[in-house]
Design an enzyme around this catalytic site. Structure first.
Site, mmCIF file in Angstrom:
data_model
loop_
_atom_site.group_PDB
_atom_site.id
_atom_site.type_symbol
_atom_site.label_atom_id
_atom_site.label_comp_id
_atom_site.label_asym_id
_atom_site.label_seq_id
_atom_site.Cartn_x
_atom_site.Cartn_y
_atom_site.Cartn_z
ATOM 1 N N TRP A 138 -16.877 4.221 32.170
ATOM 2 C CA TRP A 138 -17.227 3.053 32.976
ATOM 3 C C TRP A 138 -18.744 3.181 33.157
ATOM 4 O O TRP A 138 -19.213 4.197 33.674
ATOM 5 C CB TRP A 138 -16.503 3.124 34.326
ATOM 6 C CG TRP A 138 -16.794 1.983 35.255
ATOM 7 C CD1 TRP A 138 -16.630 0.657 34.994
ATOM 8 C CD2 TRP A 138 -17.284 2.072 36.601
ATOM 9 N NE1 TRP A 138 -16.988 -0.085 36.090
ATOM 10 C CE2 TRP A 138 -17.394 0.761 37.090
ATOM 11 C CE3 TRP A 138 -17.633 3.132 37.434
ATOM 12 C CZ2 TRP A 138 -17.838 0.476 38.376
ATOM 13 C CZ3 TRP A 138 -18.077 2.856 38.720
ATOM 14 C CH2 TRP A 138 -18.173 1.540 39.185
ATOM 15 N N ASP A 174 -11.874 9.796 40.139
ATOM 16 C CA ASP A 174 -12.116 8.384 40.479
ATOM 17 C C ASP A 174 -10.794 7.642 40.288
ATOM 18 O O ASP A 174 -10.369 7.423 39.154
ATOM 19 C CB ASP A 174 -13.211 7.836 39.556
ATOM 20 C CG ASP A 174 -13.517 6.366 39.841
ATOM 21 O OD1 ASP A 174 -12.881 5.784 40.739
ATOM 22 O OD2 ASP A 174 -14.395 5.810 39.155
ATOM 23 N N LYS A 234 -8.431 -3.307 44.097
ATOM 24 C CA LYS A 234 -7.443 -3.908 43.194
ATOM 25 C C LYS A 234 -6.054 -3.901 43.834
ATOM 26 O O LYS A 234 -5.363 -4.910 43.822
ATOM 27 C CB LYS A 234 -7.362 -3.172 41.850
ATOM 28 C CG LYS A 234 -8.572 -2.365 41.467
ATOM 29 C CD LYS A 234 -9.707 -3.173 40.903
ATOM 30 C CE LYS A 234 -10.942 -2.295 40.766
ATOM 31 N NZ LYS A 234 -12.081 -2.942 40.178
HETATM 32 C C1 LMR Z 1 -14.538 -3.146 36.272
HETATM 33 O O1 LMR Z 1 -14.648 -2.066 35.687
HETATM 34 O O2 LMR Z 1 -14.494 -4.233 35.675
HETATM 35 C C2 LMR Z 1 -14.417 -3.169 37.758
HETATM 36 O O3 LMR Z 1 -14.264 -1.881 38.242
HETATM 37 C C3 LMR Z 1 -15.513 -3.912 38.406
HETATM 38 C C4 LMR Z 1 -16.810 -3.160 38.359
HETATM 39 O O4 LMR Z 1 -17.333 -2.874 39.424
HETATM 40 O O5 LMR Z 1 -17.305 -2.856 37.265
#
Ligand code: LMR
Length: 420
Positions: free
Chosen positions: A149, A230, A265
């Site tokens: 991420w 996380d 979420k």
């Molecule tokens: C995502 O990964 O789309 C969500 O967790 C929103 C974000 O903050 O990136």
């Protein structure tokens, strides 16, 4: 002209305010929020938004959960002053976080070994945890899954850490690169920080089995590593309890572990910024000390967490009837996403015979990692109004029974074209 002289020249000969920031680079934008914005600008009549981790129902709406609405009505009918919350957050909220994340019968919680604070969503929890760790272990490096991420690198880099990547995803199998991951973890120095997703890995949707978690835990212990978990999608994978397996197994194994959790979420309260940071310590004395340090971090960044979101989440989680109702609401979201995955898989096997779409049903949670190529992603956007971020991560809840046909037609078109 060099930037310094340009600034001086402007200061001397212009009449507007002194220009102070023109030397800064243009912000490139966020790969997720940026494309989500671009989606909203697009006028395609059948456009589909698969960019961001937001849950939409089958009608394409972001739900207000009835359990949440019930608490909000109470807050309106019986208003209280909006005082500052304590730096650590609302006490019943914090104990609810501990029950959700560690389980109602958690030993470490009963022994007072867990320091928990209310945070500004999961992102805020990561930031407070990162700043806290930077004080405790300034020379450690932070190891993040590849792919990640994107914001993980930004958050830990922003806290002053050097961030690195460990292998996680194998494009050939669209599954876990477990051997490569383990051999990397085995080579890490003591006190290296390892960021892991207990469930619904973002961005890949590829999770570890319980046996694999067992092997990871053994290496974390042997090497003296610091796991930072996380868990932003608890309940979206296999179930509220099942998804927390790795957290609880690490706590039970006696590891010192940090856990950032989010209610964005699973309670559909994205903008309320509701999350938690928990640190499992070796003793209750250490947990008290850590709690004090977390409060100090919070005070210097934003002072205290939001009152309204805190009361909403606490109101749902601490009321037995509403809590039960909420679990059903989460189950409904989870089931809809699983059904959508099956639907895509079925349609693709007809529309794209020979294409291996099994990853749609193997990967878990809100995301699936498609491996779609850059030109295919562009064609999906431009020709079909289907928005997927550049990594090829598909946010599954953007699909529903009404638009899945358009989505699979679009995929068949761009994948079929590449094959021709
Ligand atoms: C995502 O990964 O789309 C969500 O967790 C929103 C974000 O903050 O990136």
């Amino acid at each position: 002209m060099c930037p310094y002289w340009r600034l001086l020249f402007r200061a001397r000969f212009s009449y507007g305010p002194f220009i102070m920031f023109e030397h800064l680079p243009q912000y490139a934008g966020d790969p997720i929020f940026g494309l989500n914005d671009a989606f909203h600008q697009n006028a395609h009549p059948q456009k589909i938004n698969l960019t961001i981790g937001l849950y939409y129902d089958d009608a394409g709406r972001i739900p207000v959960l009835p359990s949440v609405a019930a608490v909000e009505r109470r807050l309106v009918d019986d208003p209280s002053p909006r005082v500052y919350l304590p730096m650590e957050g609302l006490a019943p909220y914090r104990s609810a976080v501990q029950k959700v994340v560690f389980g109602a019968d958690s030993q470490v919680v009963a022994q007072g070994k867990v320091a928990t604070i209310q945070t500004l969503g999961g992102t805020g929890a990561l930031k407070v945890g990162a700043d806290f760790l930077k004080t405790a272990y300034p020379d450690s490096e932070v190891w993040i899954s590849d792919p990640a991420w994107d914001n993980h690198h930004a958050i830990f880099g922003g806290a002053g850490f050097q961030t690195r990547s460990y292998p996680y995803y194998d494009p050939a199998t669209k599954g876990l690169a477990f051997d490569a991951m383990m051999s990397c973890l085995r080579g890490l120095p003591s006190r290296a920080i390892v960021l892991l997703h207990p469930c619904c890995h973002n961005p890949t949707g590829v999770d570890l089995s319980r046996e694999q978690w067992g092997e990871v835990i053994a290496v974390l212990q042997e090497r003296g590593l610091i796991p930072f978990l996380d868990i932003a999608y608890q309940g979206m994978g296999d179930g509220m309890e099942e998804d927390a397996y790795a957290v609880r197994a690490m706590a039970q194994a006696g590891l010192t572990v940090l856990v950032a959790n989010s209610f964005s979420k699973n309670l559909s309260v994205y903008g309320e910024r509701c999350g938690g940071l928990s640190v499992v310590c070796g003793s209750s004395t250490e947990a008290d000390l850590v709690l004090g340090q977390l409060k100090a971090v919070v005070r210097r960044i934003y002072s205290s967490a939001p009152w309204h979101g805190g009361h909403v989440v606490s109101g749902v989680l601490n009321d037995a009837a509403l809590h039960g109702q909420w679990l059903e609401e989460v189950a409904a979201m989870r089931v809809r996403m699983a059904q959508t995955r099956t639907l895509v898989h079925e349609q693709l096997s007809v529309k794209l015979p020979g294409y291996d779409a099994d990853y749609f049903i193997r990967q878990r949670g809100m995301f699936t990692y498609s491996g779609l190529l850059h030109e295919q992603l562009l064609a999906l956007r431009e020709r079909h109004g289907v928005y997927i971020i550049d990594s090829g991560r598909i946010a599954v809840p953007g699909l529903n029974t009404h638009n899945v046909g358009h989505f699979t037609d679009a995929l068949a078109d761009v994948i079929g074209e590449s094959a021709r």
